[in-house]
Scaffold this motif. Structure first.
Motif, short mmCIF file in Angstrom:
data_model
loop_
_atom_site.label_atom_id
_atom_site.label_comp_id
_atom_site.label_asym_id
_atom_site.label_seq_id
_atom_site.Cartn_x
_atom_site.Cartn_y
_atom_site.Cartn_z
N GLY A 137 0.81 -1.21 0.00
CA GLY A 137 0.00 0.00 0.00
C GLY A 137 0.84 1.26 0.00
O GLY A 137 2.07 1.21 0.04
N MET A 138 0.15 2.40 -0.04
CA MET A 138 0.79 3.70 0.07
C MET A 138 0.77 4.10 1.56
O MET A 138 -0.30 4.31 2.13
CB MET A 138 0.02 4.74 -0.75
N LEU A 139 1.97 4.14 2.18
CA LEU A 139 2.07 4.39 3.61
C LEU A 139 2.64 5.78 3.87
O LEU A 139 3.56 6.23 3.18
CB LEU A 139 2.97 3.35 4.27
N LEU A 140 2.08 6.42 4.88
CA LEU A 140 2.59 7.73 5.33
C LEU A 140 3.33 7.53 6.64
O LEU A 140 2.74 7.10 7.64
CB LEU A 140 1.42 8.71 5.53
N HIS A 156 6.03 -1.82 -0.02
CA HIS A 156 5.17 -0.66 0.15
C HIS A 156 5.79 0.60 -0.44
O HIS A 156 7.02 0.71 -0.53
CB HIS A 156 4.88 -0.42 1.63
N THR A 157 4.95 1.53 -0.82
CA THR A 157 5.40 2.88 -1.19
C THR A 157 5.29 3.75 0.05
O THR A 157 4.26 3.72 0.74
CB THR A 157 4.53 3.45 -2.32
N VAL A 158 6.33 4.52 0.33
CA VAL A 158 6.38 5.27 1.59
C VAL A 158 6.54 6.76 1.33
O VAL A 158 7.44 7.18 0.58
CB VAL A 158 7.54 4.77 2.49
N MET A 159 5.67 7.55 1.96
CA MET A 159 5.83 9.01 2.01
C MET A 159 6.36 9.35 3.40
O MET A 159 5.84 8.82 4.39
CB MET A 159 4.49 9.72 1.77
N GLU A 160 7.32 10.27 3.49
CA GLU A 160 7.90 10.62 4.77
C GLU A 160 7.69 12.11 5.04
O GLU A 160 7.95 12.95 4.17
CB GLU A 160 9.40 10.31 4.80
N VAL A 161 7.20 12.44 6.24
CA VAL A 161 7.08 13.83 6.69
C VAL A 161 7.55 13.89 8.14
O VAL A 161 7.57 12.87 8.86
CB VAL A 161 5.63 14.36 6.57
#
Length: 524
Positions: A6-9, A30-35
């Motif tokens: 999934g697309m994970l934040l 997984h696809t990872v967005m990082e903030v």
């Protein structure tokens, strides 16, 4: 159990920790967005399938971020896994879960534990999303099915089904159905509404679709068809994309119905099952309308067998007749008309037996044949109405009918009118138009009191006899429509009788009841 990536934040202000956790998650596919802040997390949360959220953030608490995610309708269903190396007490974990977190991990955590927790949360999220979507589609299916069953015409049914399917799946849809006359009707719809109806198609189009989807044995099914293959079957299709085609027919040998949907609108087997159910509902609705249309054709054939196919030729008189059954009435009605040579003139009759049923049509046929017999015996118009009334009362007690007889003399233009509760006749000439002969009691009563009146029809003048279906409307006063009819007839006073009849029939549009009329013109 495996679960699709999934697309994970990933939300954490510690870059080193983000790197480690992000590496584990990416290796799992997984696809990872990082903030690094809570505000950044809230700005992009709606694009994620799952949020991994640190408790201690520089701008706000992770508990507050979780609570805001869960209270926003756009993100409320997205799973949140709270992660902390400092808030590790039972009270901390309980607080995190009460703020909406779906899971709570205490650091340091092992990769297997993290990935297993992510997999479990994604599995639950996706199952819940599918269940909510299926529930919504089933609710929409019930509503569309009601609209299909309420449709009274093939176009209305096709429009309800096409628009409903486009809204359900949020993609363009084309519905194809075969009409009773063999023509193919194509109804296309976008999620926002209908596009123009298309009729016909390439020769053998429906046969090719059925063969591609069903084969020779089945009566329902669906298949995915790639764009190029689909355009090979239907070259002029408005859907020029990969499609899913569902086909249903009530039984072998009956006309099929095909629902064609942009494939991007179907997200799983549940959607496909609902599409097949919708197509089956359309097929059943089409079959019901088809049966009704066939019954209507049989009824109209029977009705017309009771009525004269032509009017007699009378010197110095021109005549035209019209009979129009109610558009939504499958049963035969009791309207009738007749024109019989009478010495040097013609005896014209028009009437209406109450009700719409086979019985009403049978009574109508009896009265018409009795009227012909009494006229042959040279009874006067008043005597004929009295004798017909006796037939009705003796053999069909409780039934009512209206009847108007007009004896016309071509030589003098004299009209002898005998009216038994029927609509007045309309006399039209160059001087204008006016009603005559109104009144009298209906047939079927113990008292027989017809209204008698005489009038003169000048050369070139027209007499119009009609049944009440022409002017009666539940939403408009009868007198209003009678005045509209009078004005419309006056406008075409000089037209030939066929054009006159056509104009009068067109004034009011589709009628709720049967309409019969005779037009009489004195020509010399």
């Amino acid at each position: 159990m495996s679960e699709a990536p999934g697309m994970l934040l990933l939300v954490d202000d510690d870059e080193a920790k983000r790197y480690v956790l992000g590496t584990w998650l990416r290796r799992a596919g997984h696809t990872v967005m990082e903030v690094g802040t809570g505000r950044e997390a809230l700005a992009v949360a709606a694009t994620a399938d799952l949020v991994l959220l640190d408790v201690n953030l520089p701008d706000m608490s992770g508990f507050d971020v979780c609570r805001q995610i869960k209270t926003d309708p756009r993100t409320a269903a997205i799973p949140v896994i709270q992660v902390s190396a400092t808030a590790v007490e039972v009270a901390d974990r309980a607080h995190g879960l009460t703020q909406g977190a779906d899971a709570y991990l205490v650091e340091p955590t092992e990769p297997d534990e993290l990935l297993a927790t992510v997999t479990a949360a994604l599995r639950y999220y996706r199952a819940r999303t599918r269940a909510e979507r299926t529930a919504g589609l089933l609710t929409a299916l019930a509503s569309v099915t009601l609209d299909i069953n309420a449709a009274e015409t093939f176009d209305g049914l096709a429009a309800a089904a096409a628009v409903g399917a486009a809204r359900m799946f949020s993609v363009p849809v084309v519905l194809m159905l075969e009409m009773p006359d063999g023509q193919v009707r194509r109804m296309a719809a976008l999620p926002g509404g209908l596009v123009p109806v298309r009729r016909g198609g390439p020769p053998g189009m429906m046969d090719r679709i059925v063969e591609h989807v069903l084969g020779p044995a089945r009566n329902s099914g669906s298949v995915n068809i790639d764009r190029d293959d689909w355009l090979g079957i239907v070259p002029d299709s408005t859907l020029r994309v990969d499609v899913c085609v569902a086909v249903a027919r009530v039984r072998s040998g009956r006309a099929p119905t095909a629902m064609v949907v942009d494939r991007t609108g179907l997200s799983g087997e549940e959607d496909l099952q609902i599409l097949r159910q919708l197509t089956q509902s359309v097929a059943l609705g089409v079959e019901a309308l088809r049966s009704s249309a066939e019954d209507h054709l049989v009824a109209m054939t029977l009705q017309r067998s009771f009525l004269p196919a032509a009017l007699p030729a009378i010197p110095d008189l021109a005549m035209a007749f019209r009979y129009l059954p109610a558009s939504d009435q499958a049963e035969v009605g009791g309207d009738f008309y007749e024109a019989l040579p009478w010495r040097d003139g013609v005896l014209i009759a028009i009437g209406d037996v109450q009700g719409h049923s086979l019985h009403a049509a049978g009574v109508m046929g009896e009265l018409r044949h009795a009227l012909r017999a009494f006229a042959t015996e040279a009874h006067s118009p008043v005597e004929i109405t009295s004798l017909v009334n006796e037939v009705l009362r003796r053999y069909h007690p409780g039934m009512m009918a209206t009847l108007c007889l007009v004896l016309a003399s071509p030589a003098t233009g004299e009209l002898s009118i005998v009216n038994c509760g029927h609509m007045p006749l309309l006399l039209v000439s160059g001087a204008g138009a006016a009603y005559a002969g109104e009144g009298g009691l209906m047939l079927g009563l113990t008292r027989h009191e017809p209204h008698t009146e005489t009038a003169v029809l000048p050369v070139g003048g027209t007499a119009l006899l009609f049944t009440d279906g022409l002017v009666e409307d539940r939403k408009i006063f009868l007198d209003t429509n009678l005045e509209i009819l009078r004005a419309a007839a006056a406008e075409v006073a000089d037209a030939d009788v066929e054009a006159f009849a056509n104009h009068v029939m067109s004034v009011f549009g589709p009628r709720e009841d049967d309409v019969a009329m005779i037009v009489l013109r004195r020509t010399g």
